[in-house]
Design an enzyme around this catalytic site. Structure first.
Site, PDB file in Angstrom:
ATOM      1  N   ASN A   1      -4.444  16.151   0.068  1.00 29.44           N
ATOM      2  CA  ASN A   1      -3.664  16.380   1.279  1.00 29.44           C
ATOM      3  C   ASN A   1      -4.086  17.615   2.040  1.00 29.44           C
ATOM      4  OD1 ASN A   1      -1.410  14.261   1.593  1.00 29.44           O
ATOM      5  ND2 ASN A   1      -1.474  14.673  -0.596  1.00 29.44           N
TER       6      ASN A   1
ATOM      7  N   LYS B   1       0.849  -1.177   0.000  1.00 33.25           N
ATOM      8  CA  LYS B   1       0.000   0.000   0.000  1.00 33.25           C
ATOM      9  C   LYS B   1       0.891   1.235   0.000  1.00 33.25           C
ATOM     10  CE  LYS B   1      -1.212   2.558   2.698  1.00 33.25           C
ATOM     11  NZ  LYS B   1      -0.807   4.003   2.935  1.00 33.25           N
TER      12      LYS B   1
ATOM     13  N   THR C   1       9.537   1.116   2.100  1.00 31.72           N
ATOM     14  CA  THR C   1       8.551   2.072   1.615  1.00 31.72           C
ATOM     15  C   THR C   1       7.159   1.712   2.052  1.00 31.72           C
ATOM     16  OG1 THR C   1       7.642   3.114  -0.325  1.00 31.72           O
ATOM     17  CG2 THR C   1       8.300   0.855  -0.578  1.00 31.72           C
TER      18      THR C   1
END
Length: 411
Positions: free
Chosen positions: A406, A187, A198
């Protein structure tokens, strides 16, 4: 159904439960807001304890589940189960965060009747918020009742946050006449700029492997795969990749001295690279994957520096989004990469169109270059012409949607 690719066969619709001896599940528990709108608790279990390896974020701020998992794995070198939640990172949560991660370990160990040190824990989501342990507990209990050999797809879905698509893959190779399977799920979509591992990645195999050899192989492979992608230049507090090898394929134990060790490592790298590229392609708001292929460097390290700088450059990423064939941004990235370069030797291509030679612009068809930038993936090729080393890195374009996602991440 298998699709042959050299000696590696890709298992269609395969994931973490493709290898022998693994079951998984993913269920909705309402981790983020109490609403069971998506799967957000996942469990993976092996029939037997598995040799295990892990790599972790290099961010100085490390989430509680990462610390708990790392401590357990360093003690035993084994894992038999993994429990994951999405929607809450359990990061920057102090002593309570550690207690909650350990409770996730204990709850999972209890339902599968194994030692808690054999349980890996991972979390992903909002930083700085305590886990809702009542929902976590219910989710683990429900997931444990639903584990199956077909549960890999639900596992892959349950670990997603802002990901738009699930990320999973499986391959098979023949070792000593026995079929060895490697499966994986990952993911990641934002806060992606790894420097050791990561986001979250989980790889399973039924091969028998020495633990130390598996750890060394994972580190080597991570540097060529997960560490060569970027979305936004930010390294997460929760980045972790785990590999489990339970030996159910029945092969003699693999290590670097085994004749077919290179084949296994190649297959393991195939899985890791597939997941890494899928994460880069699914970057928040992204419309296209960016591939930077660099050759002619003095060393692989230099080639990697240039490739990662190109895919990580906000100016390059926005040029791709706007399909603007501004090759000067690529040259800028080459120059600031920290690699040893001679600007008077650099050649650059946008797709199949060469736009610069010996550090200077060439005549080229702007319309054709624009078309190359509208493809997916967009491929940049750079020849430094100072050596013989090469490397490839992966990223994505930077869009208005990234800011939107974001700007409202917690809501």
């Amino acid at each position: 159904m298998l699709k042959t690719e050299k000696k590696i066969q890709v298992v269609e619709n395969g994931g973490v439960t493709a290898p022998k001896g693994y079951k998984a599940a993913g269920v909705p528990a309402g981790i983020k807001n109490g609403k069971k709108e998506k799967k957000d608790v996942a469990v993976l279990v092996s029939e037997v304890p598995a040799a295990a390896a892990g790599v972790y974020t290099t961010n100085a701020v490390q989430a509680a589940p990462l610390l708990v998992t790392k401590a357990s794995l360093e003690k035993t070198g084994l894992l038999q189960a993994v429990v994951v939640n999405s929607g809450n990172a359990n990061a920057c949560t102090g002593e309570q965060g550690i207690k909650d991660a350990e409770e996730m370990q204990e709850l999972t160990a209890k339902v599968f009747q194994i030692d808690k040190e054999l349980v890996g824990v991972a979390s992903t989501g909002v930083i700085g918020v305590l886990l809702p342990m009542d929902r976590i507990s219910e989710g683990i209990a429900e997931a444990s009742r639903k584990v199956s050999g077909d549960g890999g797809v639900d596992f892959a879905r349950a670990i997603m946050t802002t990901d738009l698509v699930k990320k999973e893959v499986a391959v098979q190779v023949e070792i000593e006449g026995k079929v060895v399977t490697i499966g994986g799920a990952g993911k990641g979509s934002g806060m992606i700029h790894p420097n050791m591992a990561t986001m979250l990645g989980f790889i399973t195999t039924d091969a028998a492997i020495e633990q130390a050899a598996l750890q060394a192989a994972l580190r080597q492979i991570t540097n060529r795969t997960f560490n060569r992608i970027t979305v936004d230049g930010d390294t997460s507090t929760n980045d972790m990749v785990l590999v489990l090898a339970n030996g159910q394929a029945g092969n003699d134990t693999l290590n670097p001295g085994h004749e077919e060790w290179p084949l296994f490592v190649e297959a393991l790298e195939y899985v890791a690279l597939h997941l890494a590229k899928a994460i880069a392609r699914d970057g928040e708001g992204a419309t296209r994957l960016i591939v930077a292929e660099v050759c002619g460097a003095r060393s692989e390290e230099d080639a990697e520096k240039v490739a990662k700088t190109i895919v990580g450059s906000s100016l390059v990423k926005t040029a791709v989004f706007g399909a603007d064939a501004n090759w000067g941004r690529l040259m800028m990235a080459v120059g600031r990469s920290g690699a040893e370069v001679d600007p008077n030797r650099v050649d650059i291509w946008i797709g199949s169109i060469q736009v610069a030679a010996n550090g200077m612009g060439m005549e080229y068809d702007e319309a054709e270059a624009t078309l190359e930038l509208q493809k997916d993936p967009v491929v940049f090729k750079v020849n430094l012409n100072v050596g013989h080393a090469d490397a490839t890195a992966y990223g994505c374009d930077l869009t208005y949607e990234y800011v939107k996602i974001n700007g409202s991440y917690r809501t």
